[in-house]
Design an enzyme around this catalytic site. Structure first.
Site, PDB file in Angstrom:
ATOM      1  N   THR A  98      21.878 -21.309  40.716  1.00  0.00           N
ATOM      2  CA  THR A  98      22.257 -19.919  40.447  1.00  0.00           C
ATOM      3  C   THR A  98      21.478 -19.004  41.388  1.00  0.00           C
ATOM      4  O   THR A  98      20.594 -19.457  42.126  1.00  0.00           O
ATOM      5  CB  THR A  98      21.949 -19.507  38.990  1.00  0.00           C
ATOM      6  OG1 THR A  98      20.527 -19.411  38.825  1.00  0.00           O
ATOM      7  CG2 THR A  98      22.514 -20.514  38.006  1.00  0.00           C
ATOM      8  N   VAL A 100      18.643  -6.357  26.691  1.00  0.00           N
ATOM      9  CA  VAL A 100      18.168  -7.200  25.592  1.00  0.00           C
ATOM     10  C   VAL A 100      16.821  -6.753  25.041  1.00  0.00           C
ATOM     11  O   VAL A 100      16.469  -7.091  23.903  1.00  0.00           O
ATOM     12  CB  VAL A 100      18.082  -8.685  26.012  1.00  0.00           C
ATOM     13  CG1 VAL A 100      19.460  -9.232  26.306  1.00  0.00           C
ATOM     14  CG2 VAL A 100      17.129  -8.882  27.192  1.00  0.00           C
ATOM     15  N   TYR A 124       6.484 -15.991  33.787  1.00  0.00           N
ATOM     16  CA  TYR A 124       7.657 -16.799  33.441  1.00  0.00           C
ATOM     17  C   TYR A 124       7.232 -18.019  32.632  1.00  0.00           C
ATOM     18  O   TYR A 124       7.858 -18.367  31.616  1.00  0.00           O
ATOM     19  CB  TYR A 124       8.383 -17.220  34.711  1.00  0.00           C
ATOM     20  CG  TYR A 124       9.704 -17.912  34.469  1.00  0.00           C
ATOM     21  CD1 TYR A 124      10.831 -17.175  34.112  1.00  0.00           C
ATOM     22  CD2 TYR A 124       9.833 -19.288  34.615  1.00  0.00           C
ATOM     23  CE1 TYR A 124      12.051 -17.789  33.891  1.00  0.00           C
ATOM     24  CE2 TYR A 124      11.055 -19.917  34.401  1.00  0.00           C
ATOM     25  CZ  TYR A 124      12.155 -19.167  34.041  1.00  0.00           C
ATOM     26  OH  TYR A 124      13.361 -19.784  33.824  1.00  0.00           O
TER      27      TYR A 124
END
Length: 262
Positions: free
Chosen positions: A191, A59, A154
């Site tokens: 996840t 990406v 983040y």
């Protein structure tokens, strides 16, 4: 079922986690889907299982986005939905011990990657047969609102995605493109991203216990619950929804720390 019938979608980070769950849900709702990821083996498996198409995509690479856009246009002649979902965590990076290589990596994937996706999606969607239209969905985070002290990169990138989404939404609306752009803000979702954020060999049991206790509902979210939010934004049920934020966190950021009670 059939809420996305006739639509063509790209899901970045579609090889695992929330991305894979969204590929499956989009396909179940009738969309043609490109699983866009750097994980070729996992992405190929998801594509084979669902009847989607795998496309290798970094990406952060403009060249990869150009190649994917050409592939989508050649095969289907249109793009209706982009789920900008690919993202990574930085691990233990605080303001006093920041690793610039990690910082730059997260900026390139979590922030520049989302920008490039929006840029190329808008170009494709404006050329759709029948007129300009489409839906862009960006995966942000609850960290867009409240920061992590241990992962400054983040925190910064997910806050950026929140406002980047609004800028794209407003521009598309003012330019009369009929292209919407919204963000989803997951809380702790079950996840593999959490295991990737801790050193190898770490006992995950206490970490998972803490994650399950974060939200008032008393559990982590499921990838399928994020996929359900993406379906709403992608569908024709949300024509007046743009620049919006949908929090999927079990009430985590709705609760204020309280004093202990008997």
């Amino acid at each position: 079922m059939g809420r996305l019938a006739g639509k063509v979608a790209i899901v970045t980070g579609g090889a695992s986690g929330m991305g894979a769950a969204t590929v499956k849900r989009f396909r179940a709702e009738g969309a043609e889907v490109f699983v866009a990821d750097i994980q070729e083996d996992l992405g190929g498996e998801v594509a084979k299982e669902t009847g989607a198409t795998f496309a290798r995509l970094d990406v952060a690479s403009n060249e990869d986005w150009i190649s994917l856009a050409a592939q989508v246009e050649k095969r289907f002649g249109r793009l209706d939905v982009l789920f900008n979902n690919a993202g990574v965590v930085g691990g233990e990076n605080t303001v006093d011990r920041i690793d610039l290589a990690v910082w730059n990596r997260l900026i390139s994937i979590n922030q520049t990657g989302v920008l490039l996706g929006c840029h190329h999606a808008v170009k494709l969607m404006r050329r759709n047969p029948g007129g300009s239209c489409g839906s862009i969905i960006n995966t942000a985070s609850t960290v867009s609102y409240v920061a992590l002290s241990h992962d400054i990169a983040y925190s910064a990138t997910k806050a950026a995605v929140r406002n980047l989404t609004k800028s794209v939404a407003v521009w598309c609306a003012q330019a009369k493109t009929n292209i919407r752009c919204n963000s989803i803000h997951p809380g702790p979702i079950d996840t593999a991203i959490f295991s990737h954020a801790v050193p190898a060999g770490t006992d995950m049991a206490p970490i998972m216990k803490a994650l399950n206790a974060m939200a008032p509902v008393g559990r982590m979210g499921r990838p399928e619950e994020v996929a359900a939010a993406a379906v709403f934004f992608a569908s024709d049920e949300a024509p007046f929804v743009t620049g919006a934020e949908l929090v999927v966190d079990g009430g985590m950021i709705a609760v204020h720390p309280d004093l202990p009670r008997e």
